[in-house]
Design a protein around this motif. Structure first.
Motif, PDB file in Angstrom:
ATOM      1  N   PHE A   1     -43.050 -27.832  94.523  1.00 31.17           N
ATOM      2  CA  PHE A   1     -42.676 -29.105  95.151  1.00 31.17           C
ATOM      3  C   PHE A   1     -43.633 -29.426  96.300  1.00 31.17           C
ATOM      4  CE2 PHE A   1     -38.809 -27.407  93.263  1.00 31.17           C
ATOM      5  CZ  PHE A   1     -38.316 -28.495  92.576  1.00 31.17           C
ATOM      6  N   ARG A   2     -44.000 -28.399  97.068  1.00 31.66           N
ATOM      7  CA  ARG A   2     -44.914 -28.595  98.188  1.00 31.66           C
ATOM      8  C   ARG A   2     -46.266 -29.087  97.684  1.00 31.66           C
ATOM      9  NH1 ARG A   2     -50.003 -26.952  99.560  1.00 31.66           N
ATOM     10  NH2 ARG A   2     -49.542 -24.930  98.648  1.00 31.66           N
ATOM     11  N   THR A   3     -46.763 -28.488  96.616  1.00 34.49           N
ATOM     12  CA  THR A   3     -48.077 -28.852  96.088  1.00 34.49           C
ATOM     13  C   THR A   3     -48.108 -30.310  95.637  1.00 34.49           C
ATOM     14  OG1 THR A   3     -48.376 -26.569  95.357  1.00 34.49           O
ATOM     15  CG2 THR A   3     -49.824 -28.240  94.394  1.00 34.49           C
ATOM     16  N   ILE A   4     -47.081 -30.715  94.889  1.00 39.25           N
ATOM     17  CA  ILE A   4     -47.052 -32.082  94.365  1.00 39.25           C
ATOM     18  C   ILE A   4     -46.916 -33.100  95.490  1.00 39.25           C
ATOM     19  CG2 ILE A   4     -45.718 -33.685  92.957  1.00 39.25           C
ATOM     20  CD1 ILE A   4     -44.998 -31.288  91.168  1.00 39.25           C
ATOM     21  N   LEU A   5     -45.982 -32.857  96.414  1.00 38.68           N
ATOM     22  CA  LEU A   5     -45.734 -33.828  97.479  1.00 38.68           C
ATOM     23  C   LEU A   5     -46.899 -33.905  98.457  1.00 38.68           C
ATOM     24  CD1 LEU A   5     -41.949 -33.144  98.116  1.00 38.68           C
ATOM     25  CD2 LEU A   5     -42.958 -35.237  97.223  1.00 38.68           C
ATOM     26  N   LEU A   6     -47.579 -32.784  98.693  1.00 38.76           N
ATOM     27  CA  LEU A   6     -48.720 -32.818  99.606  1.00 38.76           C
ATOM     28  C   LEU A   6     -49.874 -33.599  98.984  1.00 38.76           C
ATOM     29  CD1 LEU A   6     -48.853 -31.688 102.412  1.00 38.76           C
ATOM     30  CD2 LEU A   6     -50.058 -29.693 101.540  1.00 38.76           C
ATOM     31  N   GLY A   7     -50.062 -33.436  97.671  1.00 37.07           N
ATOM     32  CA  GLY A   7     -51.063 -34.256  96.994  1.00 37.07           C
ATOM     33  C   GLY A   7     -50.725 -35.736  97.076  1.00 37.07           C
ATOM     34  N   LEU A   8     -49.437 -36.062  96.893  1.00 34.57           N
ATOM     35  CA  LEU A   8     -48.986 -37.445  97.017  1.00 34.57           C
ATOM     36  C   LEU A   8     -49.212 -37.976  98.426  1.00 34.57           C
ATOM     37  CD1 LEU A   8     -47.535 -39.901  95.783  1.00 34.57           C
ATOM     38  CD2 LEU A   8     -45.359 -38.818  96.397  1.00 34.57           C
ATOM     39  N   PHE A   9     -49.047 -37.106  99.431  1.00 37.71           N
ATOM     40  CA  PHE A   9     -49.266 -37.517 100.818  1.00 37.71           C
ATOM     41  C   PHE A   9     -50.714 -37.972 101.021  1.00 37.71           C
ATOM     42  CE2 PHE A   9     -50.911 -36.368 104.998  1.00 37.71           C
ATOM     43  CZ  PHE A   9     -50.089 -37.116 105.830  1.00 37.71           C
ATOM     44  N   PHE A  10     -51.664 -37.190 100.553  1.00 37.95           N
ATOM     45  CA  PHE A  10     -53.064 -37.561 100.749  1.00 37.95           C
ATOM     46  C   PHE A  10     -53.449 -38.766  99.910  1.00 37.95           C
ATOM     47  CE2 PHE A  10     -53.436 -33.107 102.299  1.00 37.95           C
ATOM     48  CZ  PHE A  10     -53.940 -33.416 103.556  1.00 37.95           C
ATOM     49  N   LEU A  11     -52.819 -38.924  98.745  1.00 39.25           N
ATOM     50  CA  LEU A  11     -53.023 -40.150  97.981  1.00 39.25           C
ATOM     51  C   LEU A  11     -52.573 -41.362  98.790  1.00 39.25           C
ATOM     52  CD1 LEU A  11     -51.883 -39.259  94.350  1.00 39.25           C
ATOM     53  CD2 LEU A  11     -54.094 -40.198  94.992  1.00 39.25           C
ATOM     54  N   ALA A  12     -51.393 -41.258  99.410  1.00 41.76           N
ATOM     55  CA  ALA A  12     -50.868 -42.369 100.198  1.00 41.76           C
ATOM     56  C   ALA A  12     -51.745 -42.658 101.412  1.00 41.76           C
ATOM     57  CB  ALA A  12     -49.432 -42.072 100.636  1.00 41.76           C
ATOM     58  N   VAL A  13     -52.278 -41.592 102.045  1.00 42.52           N
ATOM     59  CA  VAL A  13     -53.192 -41.796 103.172  1.00 42.52           C
ATOM     60  C   VAL A  13     -54.438 -42.551 102.718  1.00 42.52           C
ATOM     61  CG1 VAL A  13     -54.731 -40.622 104.802  1.00 42.52           C
ATOM     62  CG2 VAL A  13     -52.390 -39.815 104.503  1.00 42.52           C
ATOM     63  N   GLY A  14     -54.965 -42.185 101.554  1.00 43.05           N
ATOM     64  CA  GLY A  14     -56.114 -42.910 101.010  1.00 43.05           C
ATOM     65  C   GLY A  14     -55.782 -44.348 100.695  1.00 43.05           C
ATOM     66  N   MET A  15     -54.563 -44.616 100.200  1.00 45.68           N
ATOM     67  CA  MET A  15     -54.144 -45.990  99.898  1.00 45.68           C
ATOM     68  C   MET A  15     -54.024 -46.832 101.162  1.00 45.68           C
ATOM     69  SD  MET A  15     -51.287 -44.998  97.044  1.00 45.68           S
ATOM     70  CE  MET A  15     -50.492 -46.610  97.123  1.00 45.68           C
ATOM     71  N   LEU A  16     -53.676 -46.180 102.278  1.00 46.18           N
ATOM     72  CA  LEU A  16     -53.523 -46.909 103.541  1.00 46.18           C
ATOM     73  C   LEU A  16     -54.867 -47.298 104.157  1.00 46.18           C
ATOM     74  CD1 LEU A  16     -50.626 -44.948 105.300  1.00 46.18           C
ATOM     75  CD2 LEU A  16     -50.576 -47.321 104.529  1.00 46.18           C
ATOM     76  N   LEU A  17     -55.931 -46.704 103.670  1.00 45.44           N
ATOM     77  CA  LEU A  17     -57.246 -47.001 104.230  1.00 45.44           C
ATOM     78  C   LEU A  17     -57.583 -48.479 104.031  1.00 45.44           C
ATOM     79  CD1 LEU A  17     -59.810 -45.842 105.524  1.00 45.44           C
ATOM     80  CD2 LEU A  17     -60.669 -45.389 103.228  1.00 45.44           C
ATOM     81  N   ASP A  18     -57.757 -49.180 105.140  1.00 44.83           N
ATOM     82  CA  ASP A  18     -58.070 -50.610 105.103  1.00 44.83           C
ATOM     83  C   ASP A  18     -59.580 -50.781 104.925  1.00 44.83           C
ATOM     84  OD1 ASP A  18     -58.324 -53.334 105.420  1.00 44.83           O
ATOM     85  OD2 ASP A  18     -56.820 -53.444 107.011  1.00 44.83           O
ATOM     86  N   LEU A  19     -59.996 -50.913 103.679  1.00 44.75           N
ATOM     87  CA  LEU A  19     -61.422 -50.996 103.387  1.00 44.75           C
ATOM     88  C   LEU A  19     -62.056 -52.261 103.954  1.00 44.75           C
ATOM     89  CD1 LEU A  19     -61.460 -49.712  99.686  1.00 44.75           C
ATOM     90  CD2 LEU A  19     -61.956 -48.437 101.776  1.00 44.75           C
ATOM     91  N   GLN A  20     -61.237 -53.313 104.098  1.00 38.24           N
ATOM     92  CA  GLN A  20     -61.789 -54.565 104.647  1.00 38.24           C
ATOM     93  C   GLN A  20     -62.199 -54.364 106.098  1.00 38.24           C
ATOM     94  OE1 GLN A  20     -59.210 -57.922 104.174  1.00 38.24           O
ATOM     95  NE2 GLN A  20     -60.606 -59.336 105.217  1.00 38.24           N
ATOM     96  N   VAL A  21     -61.352 -53.668 106.855  1.00 39.35           N
ATOM     97  CA  VAL A  21     -61.677 -53.372 108.251  1.00 39.35           C
ATOM     98  C   VAL A  21     -62.935 -52.514 108.326  1.00 39.35           C
ATOM     99  CG1 VAL A  21     -60.888 -52.142 110.316  1.00 39.35           C
ATOM    100  CG2 VAL A  21     -59.309 -53.620 109.055  1.00 39.35           C
ATOM    101  N   VAL A  22     -63.017 -51.531 107.421  1.00 39.25           N
ATOM    102  CA  VAL A  22     -64.185 -50.654 107.407  1.00 39.25           C
ATOM    103  C   VAL A  22     -65.449 -51.451 107.082  1.00 39.25           C
ATOM    104  CG1 VAL A  22     -65.233 -48.655 106.279  1.00 39.25           C
ATOM    105  CG2 VAL A  22     -62.781 -48.659 106.760  1.00 39.25           C
ATOM    106  N   MET A  23     -65.338 -52.371 106.111  1.00 36.22           N
ATOM    107  CA  MET A  23     -66.506 -53.157 105.718  1.00 36.22           C
ATOM    108  C   MET A  23     -66.941 -54.119 106.819  1.00 36.22           C
ATOM    109  SD  MET A  23     -67.343 -51.924 102.887  1.00 36.22           S
ATOM    110  CE  MET A  23     -68.624 -53.098 102.456  1.00 36.22           C
TER     111      MET A  23
END
Length: 598
Positions: free
Chosen positions: A273-295
């Protein structure tokens, strides 16, 4: 018919898992680690990327359970005595690191961006925290969590978790908004923290151990998994209700069970459970990345991420040297913890709500945290290549400083106890596993530590140190161990000599098909010994007794070899002794032969 929300949930799950599998495979193959793969996959499928999936905030909230489970598993590794031993690193090194890095990064932000002192502090202090969710799995997978360097890094990460409440209090003090009605002041949150920790300690002693003893007696694995997850979530829920760190609550619950005989079973059950949810956590962090702001401001994001990583590395190197850490280890320590952490997102939201920073600044520095996380795998590759001291001849096999056992004994009944005593007499470090609760309780009366669990499970054996063990001895009752159970264990632990207690001749025949290091019939030696003593009582000479034992062993061995070769248990039965087929023993001078017993 599938409801729309359910259909979206299934579709989102397929997209996220597919992206995670593909990216992690690629990044693992490139040697860059799974974390960076998850971050890139999240950015790719998120609303700022291909737009395949949305709702990153909601998914991040669920995925933070991965951090909770991670801290619970870390707590299971830390006996309270060991935690007390680390107090200098936790409250000394950890405190100095957070304060020094926070002030240094706040100074860099103030001097380079024109933010106000309050805003710079609200951004700098969160960036002083590192990523527990990224660093601890890296240490665990490398087998370095129990080394001095791993313990030092863990101690700092633990203090960073503890510092979340004071940092929230500092931001609330700097706030430009009126206080929320009914919100507890900072000093009361501190009292809540102490009270909650004490409550969890008492619950662990008087509720959790009896609960797992009751569940263990029932022998239902599914119920044990449910009880383990209930423990983690209940501890986290109590802390959340008090506006405290949920990860801290799970960690305390883990520490309270670190000395429990159920530790290895809990690790094995919670880990997936830890492995799956931790992977999901980093996926969500990547999804939160505002690429427009970065660009819009790419050079600022990159420069500030480099500044954060460099500042933290330099400051932590100096702090570690101040605490007597050698130069190479201090630099490696600084690089390992140089990234921003997941709690920065929480504190940025607090600062935004306190009107200390604008939403655009929160997005911008969120991107900086994510980019700093992406640098860690590369920095660790550099550290392993250039900062790891060359091995010496005195280095012992296995991870440095590990507490892995030399032998694991599965089954601590009357047979396993004898094996354990012989190994302990030779100074061999052993780990004992049994799934009978009453046997565990009895062993504790003799100061023998026996862990609860099914010792035929590969994940549990791996958690118990099977990868580094020189021998794994199965001393379980009955003839339940067969090829289907033992073959995967032989393949999973090729370095360990696998020894098995066999039930009878038929069981020995079935085990002969496996590449075991050894197998012994459970009653064979004791029965031979009793036969010798009986012959001695009946008046046979020591020479005759020795001859009888030798001939019996010879015939029994030949029969067993023929039975294994043919698969027929009746083969060579004429070699068995009977009233008509006994040895021709000559009568010793001056003695009457005892015809009734030969």
């Amino acid at each position: 018919m599938t409801e729309p929300s359910q259909a979206f949930l299934i579709r989102d799950g397929v997209v996220m898992l597919g992206a995670a599998i593909g990216s992690v495979l690629v990044f693992r193959r490139l040697g860059l680690g799974a974390t960076l793969g998850y971050l890139v996959a999240g950015a790719l499928i998120g609303p700022q990327g291909l737009g395949l999936i949305g709702g990153a905030e909601a998914k991040l909230g669920i995925a933070e359970l991965g951090i909770v489970l991670l801290l619970f598993l870390v707590g299971l590794e830390l006996h309270p005595n060991r935690l007390w031993r680390l107090r200098r690193d936790i409250f000394g090194l950890g405190l100095v690191q957070v304060v020094a890095c926070g002030l240094a990064i706040a100074g860099v932000i103030y001097l380079t961006t024109g933010f106000s002192p309050a805003a710079s502090l609200a951004l700098g202090l969160p960036l002083a925290l590192s990523s527990t969710a990224q660093v601890l799995p890296m240490l665990q997978s490398a087998g370095r969590l129990n080394t001095p360097a791993g313990e030092r890094a863990f101690s700092v990460l633990l203090f960073q978790d503890l510092s979340l409440i004071p940092l929230i209090t500092i931001i609330a003090t700097l706030s430009r908004t009126p206080p929320v009605p009914g919100a507890p002041p900072g000093w009361l949150l501190g009292l809540y923290t102490v009270g909650a920790v004490v409550g969890l300690v008492l619950a662990g002693r008087f509720i959790l151990n009896p609960l797992f003893r009751l569940v263990g007696n029932m022998g239902e694995r599914e119920l044990f998994v449910a009880a383990g997850l209930f423990t983690v979530l209940a501890a986290a829920a109590v802390m959340e209700m008090l506006h405290l760190s949920t990860a801290l609550g799970a960690f305390v619950a883990g520490v309270m069970l670190a000395d429990s005989p159920y530790r290895h079973e809990l690790e094995a059950d919670v880990e997936p459970f830890r492995t799956i949810l931790l992977g999901l956590f980093f996926l969500a962090v990547g999804m939160l990345l505002d690429l427009q702001v970065v660009m819009e401001r790419p050079f600022f994001v990159i420069a500030m991420a480099v500044a954060v990583v460099a500042t933290k590395s330099i400051v932590m190197f100096g702090v570690a040297r101040l605490f007597g850490v050698p130069s190479r280890a201090a630099l490696s320590f600084g690089l390992l913890l140089s990234q921003g952490g997941e709690f920065a997102f929480v504190l940025f939201a607090q600062a935004q709500g306190a009107l200390l920073i604008a939403p655009e600044a929160a997005s911008l520095f969120g991107a900086i945290v994510t980019l700093s996380m992406a640098t860690t795998p590369f920095l660790m590759m550099f550290s392993r290549r250039f900062l790891t001291p060359p091995p010496t001849r005195e280095d012992r096999p296995g991870p440095d400083g590990s507490i892995s056992p030399a032998a694991i004994i599965v089954g601590y009944g009357r047979f396993g106890q004898t094996v354990a005593q012989m190994l302990l007499a030779a100074g061999v470090r052993i780990t004992l596993i049994d799934r009978r609760v009453e046997q565990i309780d009895v062993a504790q009366k003799f100061d023998m530590k026996v862990f609860y669990g099914d010792g035929t499970r590969i994940d549990l054996l791996r958690n118990a140190g099977g990868a580094d063990a020189q021998a794994i001895i199965f001393c379980v009752d009955g003839n339940g161990l067969d090829k289907a159970q033992l073959q995967p264990i032989l393949e999973a632990f090729p370095k360990a000599a696998i020894m098995v207690r066999a039930y009878d001749r038929l069981h020995m025949m079935s085990l002969s098909k496996l590449d075991l290091a050894g197998a012994v019939r459970e009653l064979f030696e004791s029965a031979v010994l009793l036969g010798r003593e009986t012959l001695d009582r009946l008046g046979f000479s020591p020479e005759n007794v020795e001859m009888i034992e030798t001939e019996y062993r010879r015939r029994d061995g030949l029969r067993l070899e023929a039975q294994i070769a043919s698969g027929d248990v009746t083969v060579n039965r004429e070699m068995m002794f009977s009233h008509e087929r006994s040895l021709d023993l000559s009568t010793e001078p001056g003695e009457e032969p005892n015809h009734g017993t030969r």
